[in-house]
Motif scaffolding. Structure first.
Motif, PDB file in Angstrom:
ATOM      1  N   ASP A 158       4.170  13.515 -10.988  1.00 49.76           N
ATOM      2  CA  ASP A 158       4.299  12.474 -10.657  1.00 49.76           C
ATOM      3  C   ASP A 158       3.292  11.942  -9.747  1.00 49.76           C
ATOM      4  N   GLY A 159       3.471  11.124  -9.209  1.00 48.02           N
ATOM      5  CA  GLY A 159       2.681  10.110  -7.725  1.00 48.02           C
ATOM      6  C   GLY A 159       1.006  10.162  -8.456  1.00 48.02           C
ATOM      7  N   PRO A 160       1.016   9.633  -9.294  1.00 47.64           N
ATOM      8  CA  PRO A 160      -0.624   9.053  -9.402  1.00 47.64           C
ATOM      9  C   PRO A 160      -1.198   8.444  -8.296  1.00 47.64           C
ATOM     10  N   ASP A 161      -2.871   8.741  -7.522  1.00 48.03           N
ATOM     11  CA  ASP A 161      -3.301   7.658  -6.865  1.00 48.03           C
ATOM     12  C   ASP A 161      -4.720   8.129  -7.543  1.00 48.03           C
ATOM     13  N   TYR A 162      -5.395   7.094  -7.670  1.00 46.19           N
ATOM     14  CA  TYR A 162      -7.342   7.163  -7.850  1.00 46.19           C
ATOM     15  C   TYR A 162      -7.845   7.402  -6.511  1.00 46.19           C
ATOM     16  N   SER A 163      -8.637   8.247  -7.201  1.00 42.05           N
ATOM     17  CA  SER A 163      -9.365   8.729  -6.165  1.00 42.05           C
ATOM     18  C   SER A 163     -11.045   6.856  -5.732  1.00 42.05           C
ATOM     19  N   PRO A 164     -11.483   6.528  -4.573  1.00 48.28           N
ATOM     20  CA  PRO A 164     -11.818   5.806  -4.737  1.00 48.28           C
ATOM     21  C   PRO A 164     -13.317   5.975  -5.172  1.00 48.28           C
ATOM     22  N   ASP A 165     -13.636   6.619  -5.850  1.00 55.56           N
ATOM     23  CA  ASP A 165     -15.088   6.260  -6.740  1.00 55.56           C
ATOM     24  C   ASP A 165     -14.847   6.830  -8.760  1.00 55.56           C
ATOM     25  N   GLY A 166     -13.217   5.846  -9.167  1.00 55.23           N
ATOM     26  CA  GLY A 166     -12.930   6.128  -9.907  1.00 55.23           C
ATOM     27  C   GLY A 166     -12.558   7.283 -10.576  1.00 55.23           C
ATOM     28  N   LYS A 167     -12.992   8.571  -9.671  1.00 57.06           N
ATOM     29  CA  LYS A 167     -13.703   9.705 -10.985  1.00 57.06           C
ATOM     30  C   LYS A 167     -12.251  10.602 -11.121  1.00 57.06           C
ATOM     31  N   TYR A 168     -11.806  10.338  -9.824  1.00 57.86           N
ATOM     32  CA  TYR A 168     -10.028  11.447 -10.278  1.00 57.86           C
ATOM     33  C   TYR A 168      -8.748  10.804  -9.944  1.00 57.86           C
ATOM     34  N   ILE A 169      -7.575  11.147 -11.050  1.00 57.80           N
ATOM     35  CA  ILE A 169      -6.761  11.295 -10.376  1.00 57.80           C
ATOM     36  C   ILE A 169      -5.894  12.151  -9.691  1.00 57.80           C
ATOM     37  N   TYR A 170      -5.140  11.958  -8.695  1.00 52.71           N
ATOM     38  CA  TYR A 170      -4.447  12.866  -8.223  1.00 52.71           C
ATOM     39  C   TYR A 170      -3.460  12.729  -8.414  1.00 52.71           C
ATOM     40  N   PHE A 171      -2.192  14.093  -8.436  1.00 56.61           N
ATOM     41  CA  PHE A 171      -1.386  13.787  -8.749  1.00 56.61           C
ATOM     42  C   PHE A 171      -0.321  14.962  -8.139  1.00 56.61           C
ATOM     43  N   HIS A 172       1.373  14.897  -7.882  1.00 55.16           N
ATOM     44  CA  HIS A 172       1.421  16.338  -7.521  1.00 55.16           C
ATOM     45  C   HIS A 172       2.466  16.697  -8.832  1.00 55.16           C
ATOM     46  N   SER A 173       2.753  18.227  -9.197  1.00 57.91           N
ATOM     47  CA  SER A 173       3.098  18.830 -10.247  1.00 57.91           C
ATOM     48  C   SER A 173       3.568  20.319 -10.225  1.00 57.91           C
ATOM     49  N   TYR A 174       4.893  20.226 -11.253  1.00 57.49           N
ATOM     50  CA  TYR A 174       5.785  21.405 -10.989  1.00 57.49           C
ATOM     51  C   TYR A 174       5.582  22.794 -12.091  1.00 57.49           C
ATOM     52  N   ARG A 175       4.619  22.573 -12.299  1.00 59.90           N
ATOM     53  CA  ARG A 175       3.862  22.693 -13.489  1.00 59.90           C
ATOM     54  C   ARG A 175       4.213  24.534 -13.035  1.00 59.90           C
ATOM     55  N   SER A 176       2.968  25.558 -11.935  1.00 57.12           N
ATOM     56  CA  SER A 176       3.509  26.299 -11.140  1.00 57.12           C
ATOM     57  C   SER A 176       5.247  26.608 -11.055  1.00 57.12           C
ATOM     58  N   GLY A 177       5.802  25.894 -11.853  1.00 55.30           N
ATOM     59  CA  GLY A 177       7.213  26.245 -10.316  1.00 55.30           C
ATOM     60  C   GLY A 177       6.959  25.932  -9.221  1.00 55.30           C
ATOM     61  N   ARG A 178       6.301  25.522  -8.551  1.00 54.14           N
ATOM     62  CA  ARG A 178       6.843  25.503  -7.170  1.00 54.14           C
ATOM     63  C   ARG A 178       5.701  23.420  -6.930  1.00 54.14           C
ATOM     64  N   MET A 179       6.603  22.651  -6.333  1.00 53.96           N
ATOM     65  CA  MET A 179       5.626  21.396  -6.539  1.00 53.96           C
ATOM     66  C   MET A 179       4.333  21.620  -5.133  1.00 53.96           C
ATOM     67  N   GLN A 180       3.322  21.091  -6.948  1.00 52.56           N
ATOM     68  CA  GLN A 180       2.420  21.543  -5.244  1.00 52.56           C
ATOM     69  C   GLN A 180       1.320  19.690  -6.094  1.00 52.56           C
TER      70      GLN A 180
END
Length: 300
Positions: free
Chosen positions: A180-202
């Protein structure tokens, strides 16, 4: 996430009991917090416009908050109402992407949330048709051509992108649980997001095509909503001090944190305060990279 969304639905019928909102800014270097406005009710999710005003959500509508005069003005969104706290400005400041609640039928377990774009000055909103009943906007590509959002169903929400003019969504994550929570980096290289896949939201990031997904935070907090700075030097995010699993509820102890993207060093930029849902769901950096807008709360 499910519980939080059900709570958000109920807000349209009845606001949070005796809530006071403190719309604030924090200087990322000094930690100085300035209070822009104190208001009764549940104001949420400030975006910072280059023309020195904030866009905030309040009880299903969005408002312009002038930082100089402190005047609140409702932004016309045409026929689209019941707007959620997932909204944000286009890179040129001319448009606002909004998420609206469309349908709630508990007997059929039908919930629909959709994404629209509306002129920042106000006007008729235009819906972006996706293939999911649940679509929550979170990011706008630097070239203004693509929207990133969280979509799917309550059992498995993932990150998608879609052209701002409409078209076929592209699914970028496929892990069980919440991405959830995807947000682009200003250079267009990355999308940052948070994920529960590790068993804790990171906090995680990936290339904009969904490749090379990598974990960014590894601590005891529950970390949500990463937002890169306009100069691409930091990400700011909200950290729950308690493990809230896959929910981001209102009324919890939280703090804002800052990661230096070069060194990966993380520091607190606020003390712990009462907040959560609505505090910093959306991009809220000042255009000069010096401050972040957020909302804290008190409830009587």
């Amino acid at each position: 996430m499910f519980l939080c969304l059900l709570f958000s639905i109920s807000v349209f019928a009845q606001s949070k009991h005796d809530t006071t909102s403190y719309i604030q800014t924090v200087n990322i270097k000094t930690g100085k917090i300035d209070t822009v406005l104190v208001a009764k009710g549940d104001f949420e999710a400030p975006n910072w416009h280059p023309d020195n005003y904030l866009v905030v959500n309040f009880r299903g509508n969005i408002y312009k908050l002038d930082l100089a005069t402190k005047e609140l003005t409702k932004i016309n969104t045409g026929s689209v109402d019941k707007i959620m706290d997932d909204h944000g400005l286009s890179p040129d400041g001319k448009w606002i992407a909004i998420t609206s609640f469309d349908t709630y039928n508990p007997s059929q377990k039908v919930y629909k949330f959709s994404i629209s774009v509306v002129p920042a000055a106000g006007g008729q909103a235009r819906k972006i048709v996706t293939s999911q009943d649940l679509s929550f906007w979170h990011g706008w590509s630097p070239d203004g051509k693509t929207l990133a959002y969280c979509g799917g169903n309550f059992s498995n929400l993932d990150v998608y992108t879609i052209p701002v003019e409409g078209g076929t969504p592209k699914r970028l994550t496929e892990t069980p649980g919440l991405d959830d929570g995807p947000d682009y980096s200003p250079d267009g290289k990355y999308i940052y997001f948070h994920s529960y896949r590790s068993g804790r939201m990171q906090i995680w990031r990936m290339h904009t095509d969904g490749s090379q997904q990598e974990q960014m935070t590894f601590d005891e907090n529950a970390n949500w909503f990463p937002h890169p700075s306009p100069n691409n030097k930091w990400i700011a995010y909200i950290a729950y001090t308690t493990d809230e699993k896959q929910n981001h509820p209102f009324g919890k102890n939280v703090k804002l944190r800052l990661m230096d993207l070069k060194t990966k060093v993380v520091k607190d930029i606020t003390p712990v305060f009462y907040g959560g849902a609505g505090t910093i769901n959306t991009p809220s950096w000042s255009p000069d990279n010096k401050k972040i807008a957020f909302v804290s709360y008190s409830v009587n």
